[in-house]
Design a protein around this motif. Structure first.
Motif, PDB file in Angstrom:
ATOM      1  N   GLY A  89       0.738  -1.633   0.118  1.00 53.22           N
ATOM      2  CA  GLY A  89      -0.021   0.004  -0.316  1.00 53.22           C
ATOM      3  C   GLY A  89       1.132   1.182   0.430  1.00 53.22           C
ATOM      4  N   GLU A  90       0.371   2.492  -0.488  1.00 55.41           N
ATOM      5  CA  GLU A  90       1.396   3.551  -0.511  1.00 55.41           C
ATOM      6  C   GLU A  90       0.689   5.225  -0.001  1.00 55.41           C
ATOM      7  OE1 GLU A  90       1.464   3.587  -5.250  1.00 55.41           O
ATOM      8  OE2 GLU A  90       3.189   2.535  -5.118  1.00 55.41           O
ATOM      9  N   ILE A  91       1.760   5.640   0.022  1.00 56.99           N
ATOM     10  CA  ILE A  91       1.489   6.735   0.613  1.00 56.99           C
ATOM     11  C   ILE A  91       2.240   7.671  -0.607  1.00 56.99           C
ATOM     12  CG2 ILE A  91       2.053   8.880   2.243  1.00 56.99           C
ATOM     13  CD1 ILE A  91       1.907   6.549   4.825  1.00 56.99           C
ATOM     14  N   GLU A  92       1.443   8.698  -1.268  1.00 56.54           N
ATOM     15  CA  GLU A  92       1.532   9.509  -2.011  1.00 56.54           C
ATOM     16  C   GLU A  92       1.950  10.773  -1.623  1.00 56.54           C
ATOM     17  OE1 GLU A  92       1.659  10.204  -7.578  1.00 56.54           O
ATOM     18  OE2 GLU A  92       0.671   8.732  -6.144  1.00 56.54           O
ATOM     19  N   VAL A  93       2.586  11.849  -1.614  1.00 55.93           N
ATOM     20  CA  VAL A  93       3.306  13.030  -1.785  1.00 55.93           C
ATOM     21  C   VAL A  93       2.212  13.395  -2.778  1.00 55.93           C
ATOM     22  CG1 VAL A  93       3.942  15.357  -1.314  1.00 55.93           C
ATOM     23  CG2 VAL A  93       5.561  13.050  -0.157  1.00 55.93           C
TER      24      VAL A  93
END
Length: 235
Positions: A89-93
């Motif tokens: 899973g990703e956290i994207e700026v």
């Protein structure tokens, strides 16, 4: 015959303009420099000096907090996940933003119904070196979070650091007392500084099955980061 000195002088690193030259002042400043009274020359400062100062200034503009409201991702490792298989899973700026991150935490939620399967938990940083189109994992093999079936069934499991809080003598030996703390990117054994991310950069949470296929219950794993959103001054 007097020599004519053009105002528009290109200039190169390691060279100095002729006497009498004035930096061009257009819609934006082309050169940052100072005038040397002794030699009569303008001395240009390297652009790297300005860039370094701007980087220091970026984090002084706290435009927003990074916390579980915008620095959070949660994944579910389903029943049947095989050994070696991963869920991510990703956290994207967001585009146009710049983040300075200090703290980070991986949490494996308790799953009392779990009967088989361990998890190896880590995360990737997109700005780190890439091998075979995959960014480098943040933790090395020794530091990554290993959540065994027994630990997950008994309670939440975290990647917290252990810090010595106190010590005492019990009459036979010294007893050391440790407390758990959320990990900090600025710690000497991590980056030694805040993690700087710009728009489009990603943190990818990775949970990988270990020892046996996941059985008895699905497992929830979270990645949370804390820091600030600064004012971007450097590309």
């Amino acid at each position: 015959m007097n020599k004519i000195i053009p105002q528009q002088y290109a200039g190169y690193p390691g060279t100095r303009p002729p006497k009498g030259w004035v930096p061009p002042l257009d819609q934006w400043l082309s050169l940052l420099g100072v005038y040397d009274n002794e030699t009569g020359f303008w001395v240009g400062l390297p652009l790297q000096v300005l860039s370094e100062q701007l980087v220091l200034a970026e984090k002084q503009h706290a435009l927003d907090r990074i916390d579980p409201r915008n620095g959070f991702v949660s994944i579910t490792v389903p029943i049947g996940t095989a050994v070696g298989a991963s869920v991510t899973g990703e956290i994207e700026v967001p585009e146009g933003e710049i983040w300075y991150l200090r703290s980070h935490e991986i949490r494996v939620h308790q799953q009392a119904a779990l009967t088989a399967g361990d998890l190896l938990c880590n995360f990737r940083v997109s700005r780190f070196p890439v091998t075979d189109d995959v960014a480098k994992l943040f933790y090395n093999t020794n530091d990554r979070l290993t959540a065994t079936q027994a630990l997950i069934a008994a309670g939440d499991v975290y990647d917290h650091d252990q810090v010595l809080a106190s010590a005492y003598w019990d009459g036979a030996a010294e007893v050391k007392v440790y407390r758990e703390v959320i990990r900090d990117f600025a710690d000497p054994d991590e980056l030694g500084n805040a993690l700087r991310l710009i728009g489009g950069d990603k943190l990818t949470l990775v949970a990988t099955g270990e020892t046996a296929a996941i059985a008895g219950g699905a497992i929830t794993v979270d990645l949370t980061v804390w820091g600030l959103r600064g004012k971007r001054l450097v590309e």
